[in-house]
Design an enzyme around this catalytic site. Sequence first.
Site, PDB file in Angstrom:
ATOM      1  N   ASP A 155       0.887  -1.177   0.000  1.00  0.00           N
ATOM      2  CA  ASP A 155       0.000   0.000   0.000  1.00  0.00           C
ATOM      3  C   ASP A 155       0.921   1.221   0.000  1.00  0.00           C
ATOM      4  O   ASP A 155       1.087   1.883   1.016  1.00  0.00           O
ATOM      5  CB  ASP A 155      -0.858  -0.079   1.273  1.00  0.00           C
ATOM      6  N   THR A 157       3.133   4.721  -1.654  1.00  0.00           N
ATOM      7  CA  THR A 157       3.050   5.955  -2.426  1.00  0.00           C
ATOM      8  C   THR A 157       3.450   5.645  -3.876  1.00  0.00           C
ATOM      9  O   THR A 157       3.817   4.516  -4.207  1.00  0.00           O
ATOM     10  CB  THR A 157       4.016   6.990  -1.820  1.00  0.00           C
ATOM     11  N   ASP A 158       3.393   6.690  -4.720  1.00  0.00           N
ATOM     12  CA  ASP A 158       3.817   6.519  -6.116  1.00  0.00           C
ATOM     13  C   ASP A 158       5.302   6.127  -6.155  1.00  0.00           C
ATOM     14  O   ASP A 158       6.025   6.363  -5.183  1.00  0.00           O
ATOM     15  CB  ASP A 158       3.620   7.844  -6.887  1.00  0.00           C
TER      16      ASP A 158
HETATM   17  N1  SAM Z   1      -3.376   4.813  -0.802  1.00  0.00           N
HETATM   18  C1  SAM Z   1      -2.241   5.571  -1.052  1.00  0.00           C
HETATM   19  C2  SAM Z   1      -1.977   5.967  -2.461  1.00  0.00           C
HETATM   20  O1  SAM Z   1      -1.967   5.124  -3.383  1.00  0.00           O
HETATM   21  O2  SAM Z   1      -1.781   7.169  -2.674  1.00  0.00           O
HETATM   22  C3  SAM Z   1      -1.054   5.109  -0.308  1.00  0.00           C
HETATM   23  C4  SAM Z   1      -1.258   5.424   1.125  1.00  0.00           C
HETATM   24  S1  SAM Z   1      -0.033   5.152   2.291  1.00  0.00           S
HETATM   25  C5  SAM Z   1      -0.125   6.694   3.114  1.00  0.00           C
HETATM   26  C6  SAM Z   1       1.524   5.102   1.463  1.00  0.00           C
HETATM   27  C7  SAM Z   1       2.683   5.011   2.459  1.00  0.00           C
HETATM   28  O3  SAM Z   1       3.776   4.294   1.905  1.00  0.00           O
HETATM   29  C8  SAM Z   1       3.261   6.377   2.895  1.00  0.00           C
HETATM   30  O4  SAM Z   1       2.872   6.656   4.196  1.00  0.00           O
HETATM   31  C9  SAM Z   1       4.778   6.186   2.762  1.00  0.00           C
HETATM   32  O5  SAM Z   1       5.502   6.755   3.829  1.00  0.00           O
HETATM   33  C10 SAM Z   1       4.899   4.673   2.704  1.00  0.00           C
HETATM   34  N2  SAM Z   1       6.141   4.178   2.091  1.00  0.00           N
HETATM   35  C11 SAM Z   1       6.771   4.652   0.982  1.00  0.00           C
HETATM   36  N3  SAM Z   1       7.894   3.939   0.766  1.00  0.00           N
HETATM   37  C12 SAM Z   1       7.975   3.001   1.751  1.00  0.00           C
HETATM   38  C13 SAM Z   1       8.912   1.980   2.059  1.00  0.00           C
HETATM   39  N4  SAM Z   1      10.019   1.767   1.321  1.00  0.00           N
HETATM   40  N5  SAM Z   1       8.676   1.199   3.153  1.00  0.00           N
HETATM   41  C14 SAM Z   1       7.564   1.388   3.922  1.00  0.00           C
HETATM   42  N6  SAM Z   1       6.667   2.355   3.674  1.00  0.00           N
HETATM   43  C15 SAM Z   1       6.853   3.148   2.598  1.00  0.00           C
END
Ligand code: SAM
Length: 275
Positions: A155, A157-158
């Site tokens: 789940d 981020t981009d």
């Molecule tokens: N539903 C959302 C979208 O598609 O826009 C995604 C929501 S969630 C908030 C995405 C999360 O992924 C973020 O809080 C970010 O900090 C986390 N994230 C990004 N890279 C990551 C990594 N390598 N390991 C763990 N979390 C990560």
Amino acid sequence: MELWYTEKQTPNVGITCKVSKTYHTEKTDYQDLALIETEQFGRMLVLDGTVQTTIKDEFVYHEMITHIPLFTHPNPKKVLVVGGGDGGAIREILKHPTIEKAVLVEIDGSVVEVSKKYLPEISCALEDSRVEVVITDGIKYVQEHKNEFDLITVDSTDPVGPAVGLFALDFYKSIFEALKEDGIFVAQTESPFYNNDLISRVFKDIKSVFPITRLYLCSIPTYPSGLWSFTLGSKKYDPLEVDTGKIPELDTKYYSGRIHKSVFALPKFVEDLVK
Ligand code: SAM
């Protein structure tokens, strides 16, 4: 004075929402974080200028990233969510009575804290005794676990900054190893209108690792183009083989047994991306 928030979804197109309040802004160790109140979608979590989730439409994404794989697996007990610091995926996962443990691995602790404070409807299950929240890089966490999970959902981020490696072939190989012998993997894989090259590449990579690979779609108004994709890799169970008549009614607003298979029926231009 009117305040408006614009996300430039591509260099040439954006989404603009009227803002009635700003609750929180912060430069975390990983990203710019904002929590704002919008007139149309209610409270909205924004990371690096990109909408992550909103009170009005979050149910679509969180239900679809969880219930499709969870109703494909006959007995899911242990689940890992990579990213997902808002807690929405965890809330949906815990609706399944078989779940004994759900681990959330989020790189940015501020996302979890701000979501707990301002998005209680979404983050409400993070305090459940079956949930473990780990603040670390999901790539490292997955590499360090073997043969452990029934489902891993990414789940994220981009694919920019810390999330780049979450869309890489090596990561899919580590996920395969972290899953049990009949485990399932699902990831959010962006918009078929704007990210077609990424979808083709990710599908090909996941297909090179998992015997069963499927793409499915849903409609999310605040995400670029409104049409969103998820890619599922499975070692044993095929979401298209599920007896949907046996899927119980859950407390959901988008997912149901009736749409379980229909979301895999792809428009022809999307079919072409994964041929
Ligand atoms: N539903 C959302 C979208 O598609 O826009 C995604 C929501 S969630 C908030 C995405 C999360 O992924 C973020 O809080 C970010 O900090 C986390 N994230 C990004 N890279 C990551 C990594 N390598 N390991 C763990 N979390 C990560």
